[in-house]
Scaffold this active site. Sequence first.
Site, PDB file in Angstrom:
ATOM      1  N   ASP A 158       2.912  -4.545   8.213  1.00  0.00           N
ATOM      2  CA  ASP A 158       1.656  -3.818   8.028  1.00  0.00           C
ATOM      3  C   ASP A 158       0.537  -4.863   8.097  1.00  0.00           C
ATOM      4  OD1 ASP A 158      -0.630  -2.605   7.105  1.00  0.00           O
ATOM      5  OD2 ASP A 158       0.193  -2.036   5.153  1.00  0.00           O
TER       6      ASP A 158
ATOM      7  N   LYS B 199     -10.821  -0.788  10.301  1.00  0.00           N
ATOM      8  CA  LYS B 199     -11.112  -1.966   9.478  1.00  0.00           C
ATOM      9  C   LYS B 199     -11.536  -3.159  10.335  1.00  0.00           C
ATOM     10  CE  LYS B 199      -7.479  -0.709   6.158  1.00  0.00           C
ATOM     11  NZ  LYS B 199      -8.109   0.094   5.122  1.00  0.00           N
TER      12      LYS B 199
ATOM     13  N   GLN C 172      -4.710  -5.518   7.018  1.00  0.00           N
ATOM     14  CA  GLN C 172      -5.693  -6.447   6.448  1.00  0.00           C
ATOM     15  C   GLN C 172      -5.710  -7.792   7.160  1.00  0.00           C
ATOM     16  OE1 GLN C 172      -7.861  -5.417   4.372  1.00  0.00           O
ATOM     17  NE2 GLN C 172      -6.937  -3.554   3.560  1.00  0.00           N
TER      18      GLN C 172
ATOM     19  N   CYS D  26      -4.510   2.221  -3.899  1.00  0.00           N
ATOM     20  CA  CYS D  26      -3.276   2.738  -3.280  1.00  0.00           C
ATOM     21  C   CYS D  26      -2.114   1.787  -3.492  1.00  0.00           C
ATOM     22  CB  CYS D  26      -3.483   3.040  -1.800  1.00  0.00           C
ATOM     23  SG  CYS D  26      -4.748   4.252  -1.487  1.00  0.00           S
TER      24      CYS D  26
ATOM     25  N   HIS E 154       0.869  -1.177   0.000  1.00  0.00           N
ATOM     26  CA  HIS E 154       0.000   0.000   0.000  1.00  0.00           C
ATOM     27  C   HIS E 154       0.910   1.233   0.000  1.00  0.00           C
ATOM     28  CE1 HIS E 154      -2.910   2.914   1.598  1.00  0.00           C
ATOM     29  NE2 HIS E 154      -3.870   2.038   1.373  1.00  0.00           N
TER      30      HIS E 154
END
Lengths: 409, 122
Positions: free
Chosen positions: A190, A216, A193, A356, A113
């Site tokens: 990261d 999220k 997700q 992104c 991203h």
Amino acid sequence: MNQADFPLLNTTHLAWLDNAATSQKPQAVLTAMTDFYSTTNANVHRGIYRLSEQATAAYEAVREQTRQLIGAASTTEIIFTSGATAGLNLLANALSSYVLKPDDVILLTPAEHHSNLVPWQLQAARYGAKLEFLPMRTDTTLDLATLANRLHDRVKLVALAHIANATGTVHDIQTIIQQARQRSIPVVIDAAQSVPHRSINVQQLDCDFLVWSGHKMCGPTGTGVVYGKQAWLEQLPPWQGGGNMIRTVFLDHATWNDLPYKFEAGTPNIAGVIGLGAAIKYLQTLGFDQIQASTETVYHYLLDQLATLDFVQVLGPTDRTQRSSIASFVVPGVHPHDVAQILDQHNVAVRAGHHCAQPLLRQLAIPATTRASVYFYNTTADIDQLVIGLKQVYSTFHGYLSRTNSGAL
Amino acid sequence: MDIYQEQILEHYKEPHHFGELANASYTRHEVNTSCGDDFTFFIHVTDAGIIDAVGFTGQGCAISTAAASLLADDINHKPLAAVLEYSSDVMLNLLGIPLVPTRLKCALLPLQAVTRITQPPL
């Protein structure tokens, strides 16, 4: 399951399939935030009065909840931020100033991203360092055959997504962390997700840093978390200066507060963190095993249904164990904006664009994709609604598909 | 009102003036990085300042491609000075469909190429 807990899903016929962008919020989160503002609102870590002490206790209780969520050793390792982007910028700034020298290398993947790419670009330019990228196969999985060579002597930092947001590809972070660990290279994960979808234990993973967003995972926007190993956080300089992050301030210098406050300058998003705490409690009450199972049932149904549509091409690995919750696809001959607009007319919300991740799509030679992403509250009926919409896309554009000057492919 | 009307789809399928213009007086390339829409306009202008040939190349969604095609039809045989002053309303009237704010960028990208066509390239 559980759509009734979500006011927005409960009052519309919307098939919300943009969960990779943000999740919907259960009533419990809304109530917790309203209750906080109605009964407990005060600044934290400041007042001598009882209300401030209550607000501080509520805020710090969420830090403990968050520690438990990811199995961290101590609450001193949990830093609240405004989101994953802020967390990655914090680490890019603090880590780079501590470890980077000219000609050093930051190792990333081509599928990051922009929030896990551009902050490192900024720091690389600042310190004369370079970016290198792990090789990626055409199915967007990482090729780790040459990993040992990629982790060469100049590599001082590794940063990558656990699950790629544009495609849902699950990266083998365990292998990368282990090999980086042998060379004492810090690894930033990261997890924007992945934390919403699966049980994560940072001590088992043995990553140095883990970053994610609250919004999220059913929490409010403007919340996020940085986990960092205490030994690292103690050595790193602060990123932002201001109230709360200091111990003693003189006209020409200052000393820093203890962890984690050294990295939380200014009044934090107190009500947001309270909402995040309610979201964590909500998810833990459902149980992450159940969340993952419900999501996977709908996700596999989504992949099965898309496979029946011969005018749709899904990106990413065919091995479903290497995928999570996201299906990014193209309809050759139809631009993703046209796909998404027709789906919107069928009350289906998906994302269309570059997600992104412009370098990834450039490497795949695709200008944009349509992305459907599911969460535990989605149902197979949501997917059926999507499929009806996609069939409408086909009938509208039938005869226009695969034109030479088309938008997609 | 469905925005995917026959006129839009016909222009998407068979865009008018699609292709490069070899002897162009002016060319302009414009990109919408958020969706990958990408158009280059070519015009030839007479000594009297009249556009007497138009071409465009590139790729985009149905809305932006139809907009490019309709705009190319419209500006042909018009004075360049007048075309450079075109407002968004001219383009939206040519399209004749209601657009949500995010699709305005699609619809207006070709107009951006045309109204900036005499400016130095970026």
